[in-house]
Scaffold this active site. Sequence first.
Site, PDB file in Angstrom:
ATOM      1  N   THR A  61       5.869  -4.857  -9.862  1.00 46.01           N
ATOM      2  CA  THR A  61       5.170  -5.668  -8.867  1.00 46.01           C
ATOM      3  C   THR A  61       4.529  -6.930  -9.438  1.00 46.01           C
ATOM      4  OG1 THR A  61       3.277  -5.610  -7.322  1.00 46.01           O
ATOM      5  CG2 THR A  61       3.123  -4.237  -9.270  1.00 46.01           C
ATOM      6  N   ASP A  62       4.291  -7.885  -8.547  1.00 43.58           N
ATOM      7  CA  ASP A  62       3.551  -9.097  -8.894  1.00 43.58           C
ATOM      8  C   ASP A  62       2.099  -8.809  -9.232  1.00 43.58           C
ATOM      9  OD1 ASP A  62       3.614  -8.461  -5.998  1.00 43.58           O
ATOM     10  OD2 ASP A  62       2.146 -10.073  -5.841  1.00 43.58           O
TER      11      ASP A  62
ATOM     12  N   LYS B 196       0.642   0.049 -12.453  1.00 40.24           N
ATOM     13  CA  LYS B 196       2.022  -0.432 -12.491  1.00 40.24           C
ATOM     14  C   LYS B 196       2.337  -1.082 -13.841  1.00 40.24           C
ATOM     15  CE  LYS B 196       4.747  -0.538  -9.597  1.00 40.24           C
ATOM     16  NZ  LYS B 196       5.859   0.414  -9.282  1.00 40.24           N
TER      17      LYS B 196
ATOM     18  N   GLY C 160      12.109   5.485   0.988  1.00 38.66           N
ATOM     19  CA  GLY C 160      11.405   4.292   1.442  1.00 38.66           C
ATOM     20  C   GLY C 160      12.382   3.200   1.845  1.00 38.66           C
ATOM     21  N   GLN C 161      11.853   2.016   2.146  1.00 41.02           N
ATOM     22  CA  GLN C 161      12.712   0.944   2.643  1.00 41.02           C
ATOM     23  C   GLN C 161      13.746   0.503   1.612  1.00 41.02           C
ATOM     24  OE1 GLN C 161       9.916  -1.983   4.009  1.00 41.02           O
ATOM     25  NE2 GLN C 161       9.065  -2.393   1.995  1.00 41.02           N
TER      26      GLN C 161
ATOM     27  N   TYR D 232      -4.195  -0.587  -8.718  1.00 39.66           N
ATOM     28  CA  TYR D 232      -2.748  -0.536  -8.493  1.00 39.66           C
ATOM     29  C   TYR D 232      -2.007  -1.347  -9.550  1.00 39.66           C
ATOM     30  CZ  TYR D 232       1.737  -1.722  -6.299  1.00 39.66           C
ATOM     31  OH  TYR D 232       3.074  -1.940  -6.051  1.00 39.66           O
TER      32      TYR D 232
ATOM     33  N   ALA E  31       6.797   5.262  -6.120  1.00 42.25           N
ATOM     34  CA  ALA E  31       5.586   4.507  -6.441  1.00 42.25           C
ATOM     35  C   ALA E  31       4.441   4.905  -5.524  1.00 42.25           C
ATOM     36  CB  ALA E  31       5.835   3.004  -6.320  1.00 42.25           C
ATOM     37  N   TYR E  32       3.242   4.794  -6.052  1.00 43.31           N
ATOM     38  CA  TYR E  32       2.016   4.904  -5.260  1.00 43.31           C
ATOM     39  C   TYR E  32       1.681   3.475  -4.853  1.00 43.31           C
ATOM     40  CZ  TYR E  32      -2.906   6.144  -4.208  1.00 43.31           C
ATOM     41  OH  TYR E  32      -4.120   6.355  -3.598  1.00 43.31           O
ATOM     42  N   THR E  33       1.842   3.159  -3.582  1.00 42.45           N
ATOM     43  CA  THR E  33       1.718   1.772  -3.132  1.00 42.45           C
ATOM     44  C   THR E  33       0.504   1.507  -2.243  1.00 42.45           C
ATOM     45  OG1 THR E  33       3.193   2.245  -1.271  1.00 42.45           O
ATOM     46  CG2 THR E  33       4.205   1.365  -3.289  1.00 42.45           C
TER      47      THR E  33
END
Length: 282
Positions: free
Chosen positions: A92-93, A120, A9-10, A116, A51-53
């Site tokens: 994550t936030d 997380k 990923g990125q 989500y 991650a499942y995003t």
Amino acid sequence: MILVPGGRGQLGHDLAALSPTVRALSSAELDVTAVTAADLAGATAVINCAAYTAVDAAETDESTAFAVNAVGPGLLAEACASVGIPMIHVSTDYVFSGDGTRPYEPSDPVGPKSAYGRTKLEGERRVLEAGGWVVRTAWVYGVHGSNFVKTMAALESSRPSLSVVDDQVGSPTWSRDLAAGLLELASVLPDERLLHATGGGETTWFRFAQAIFEELGADPARVRPCTTADFPRPAPRPAYSVLSGAAWEAAGLRPLPQWRSALSEAFRAGVVAPRTGAAPLE
């Protein structure tokens, strides 16, 4: 060698680009939901980017999201602990309710409102229980993969105007800056195990989109503000996602650059490919 699951990923691409010691693996090469200590042979540390995003899809597929976001990180952290190597997990936030009015500290109460976010948060719990580090971030974009910056750039070239929500507040984070921060964290390994790392400052998606238009040389007035209610989504989005970097700096780590200057640098680095022969908008 720093092993990076979810490395295609990125963020994984940037970790590999910044350090020759990184070995970035796809989910096909290393499935965190079935990882064992044997899969970590030769690694001196692990930075988990798997991650499942798909935030909206998780609302109806929470079991899959749970496997990747909770079970997988837990197994990976346990495997790391069994062979005595540190693990850093990216979160994550979305673990927060988004009802705050000041930047969230790592110690602030959590309260995810989406599937989500729940998955997380459980991943965080399992990693911390096994002795790993957790870094929460938000609004990440980069050269590789799909993200908000690329979406806005595509829409700028195809629409005379567009509406973007102006009632969600957060901190855009260039994946290269985050990658550099994670590598620094891996070299320091402070006592504090739960940290926040995002671009500095805050903005709304609307103001972020306007800044992207500015970087494209387009008129930012073509971006118009709207509300979250104007574009309902299956998963609720946090209204306030600003994460405090105070604990990060207290741990002796360099703060990530301000989001606006980072965006300009990201454009210079090619986050959006230069256009050639584009037809003018009618």
